[in-house]
Design a protein around this motif. Structure first.
Motif, mmCIF file in Angstrom:
data_model
loop_
_atom_site.group_PDB
_atom_site.id
_atom_site.type_symbol
_atom_site.label_atom_id
_atom_site.label_comp_id
_atom_site.label_asym_id
_atom_site.label_seq_id
_atom_site.Cartn_x
_atom_site.Cartn_y
_atom_site.Cartn_z
ATOM 1 N N UNK A 99 0.824 -1.208 0.000
ATOM 2 C CA UNK A 99 0.000 0.000 0.000
ATOM 3 C C UNK A 99 0.859 1.259 0.000
ATOM 4 N N UNK A 100 1.894 1.293 0.822
ATOM 5 C CA UNK A 100 2.752 2.471 0.907
ATOM 6 C C UNK A 100 3.395 2.803 -0.423
ATOM 7 N N UNK A 101 3.939 1.801 -1.086
ATOM 8 C CA UNK A 101 4.591 2.065 -2.370
ATOM 9 C C UNK A 101 3.577 2.526 -3.409
ATOM 10 N N UNK A 102 2.374 1.977 -3.377
ATOM 11 C CA UNK A 102 1.353 2.392 -4.334
ATOM 12 C C UNK A 102 0.898 3.824 -4.103
ATOM 13 N N UNK A 103 0.746 4.214 -2.843
ATOM 14 C CA UNK A 103 0.365 5.597 -2.535
ATOM 15 C C UNK A 103 1.428 6.571 -3.043
ATOM 16 N N UNK A 104 2.692 6.237 -2.842
ATOM 17 C CA UNK A 104 3.781 7.104 -3.311
ATOM 18 C C UNK A 104 3.823 7.113 -4.832
ATOM 19 N N UNK A 105 3.713 5.950 -5.443
ATOM 20 C CA UNK A 105 3.770 5.831 -6.907
ATOM 21 C C UNK A 105 2.673 6.644 -7.577
ATOM 22 N N UNK A 106 1.490 6.700 -6.959
ATOM 23 C CA UNK A 106 0.365 7.431 -7.530
ATOM 24 C C UNK A 106 0.346 8.902 -7.121
ATOM 25 N N UNK A 107 1.386 9.343 -6.419
ATOM 26 C CA UNK A 107 1.474 10.741 -6.047
ATOM 27 C C UNK A 107 0.509 11.141 -4.949
ATOM 28 N N UNK A 108 0.110 10.184 -4.113
ATOM 29 C CA UNK A 108 -0.826 10.463 -3.025
ATOM 30 C C UNK A 108 -0.140 10.490 -1.665
ATOM 31 N N UNK A 109 1.161 10.246 -1.637
ATOM 32 C CA UNK A 109 1.941 10.289 -0.399
ATOM 33 C C UNK A 109 3.380 10.641 -0.755
ATOM 34 N N UNK A 110 4.085 11.169 0.229
ATOM 35 C CA UNK A 110 5.516 11.447 0.073
ATOM 36 C C UNK A 110 6.295 10.261 0.608
ATOM 37 N N UNK A 111 7.445 10.024 0.028
ATOM 38 C CA UNK A 111 8.320 8.962 0.504
ATOM 39 C C UNK A 111 8.994 9.416 1.789
ATOM 40 N N UNK A 112 9.102 8.484 2.708
ATOM 41 C CA UNK A 112 9.818 8.745 3.955
ATOM 42 C C UNK A 112 10.838 7.633 4.118
ATOM 43 N N UNK A 113 11.686 7.477 3.101
ATOM 44 C CA UNK A 113 12.700 6.438 3.161
ATOM 45 C C UNK A 113 12.752 5.587 1.914
ATOM 46 N N UNK A 114 12.271 4.365 2.051
ATOM 47 C CA UNK A 114 12.461 3.332 1.030
ATOM 48 C C UNK A 114 11.890 3.635 -0.354
ATOM 49 N N UNK A 115 10.927 4.507 -0.458
ATOM 50 C CA UNK A 115 10.218 4.694 -1.723
ATOM 51 C C UNK A 115 10.624 5.955 -2.469
ATOM 52 N N UNK A 116 11.802 6.471 -2.206
ATOM 53 C CA UNK A 116 12.219 7.730 -2.812
ATOM 54 C C UNK A 116 12.247 7.644 -4.331
ATOM 55 N N UNK A 117 12.666 6.530 -4.903
ATOM 56 C CA UNK A 117 12.695 6.407 -6.360
ATOM 57 C C UNK A 117 11.292 6.483 -6.951
ATOM 58 N N UNK A 118 10.293 5.942 -6.234
ATOM 59 C CA UNK A 118 8.906 6.022 -6.699
ATOM 60 C C UNK A 118 8.399 7.463 -6.628
#
Length: 131
Positions: A99-118
């Motif tokens: 869920x976290x990676x999908x939220x970041x990938x869709x521009x609905x959340x900011x990365x706070x670590x692991x998902x910076x590339x997304x």
């Protein structure tokens, strides 16, 4: 236009290393309640519930409310499995998707670590909060 719905995936369970199950509830902001323990979704920061974002064209939209609505819709569609991670966080999946990676990938959340590339890709594509 609002970002597209990111999941098409309501039983909520906690999946631990021992495959123990327990009730999971969506709480405020980027948190879940697992057996009454509050854990943040690992690797993300959602906009605040009342946050309003402005597109590059100057259009305002309720990005905080929209991100939560998408999370609630996704959780209602399929089982949520969460595994505790580091420092009071949990990695939660719906239909096997993080869920976290999908939220970041869709521009609905900011990365706070692991998902910076997304987040970088979402910013470059100008989607969601990066529009």
């Amino acid at each position: 236009m609002f970002p597209r719905i990111f999941l098409s995936v309501a039983t909520l369970v906690l999946s631990c290393n021992s495959l123990l199950s327990a009730e999971v509830q969506l709480a405020d902001d980027d948190t879940v309640l697992i057996n009454a323990q509050k854990l943040h979704l690992h690797g993300i920061a959602l906009p605040s519930a009342d946050e309003v974002c402005t597109t590059s064209a100057g259009r305002k939209w309720p990005c905080g409310r929209y991100a939560r609505e998408q999370l609630v819709k996704a959780a209602a569609l399929d089982e949520m499995a969460c595994q505790p991670a580091e420092r009071g966080t949990a990695i939660c999946r719906i239909g096997g998707l993080d869920i976290g990676s999908l939220l970041v990938k869709e521009g609905l959340a900011k990365a706070a670590g692991d998902y910076q590339d997304l987040e970088d890709r979402a910013r470059a594509a100008k989607i969601g909060i990066w529009e």
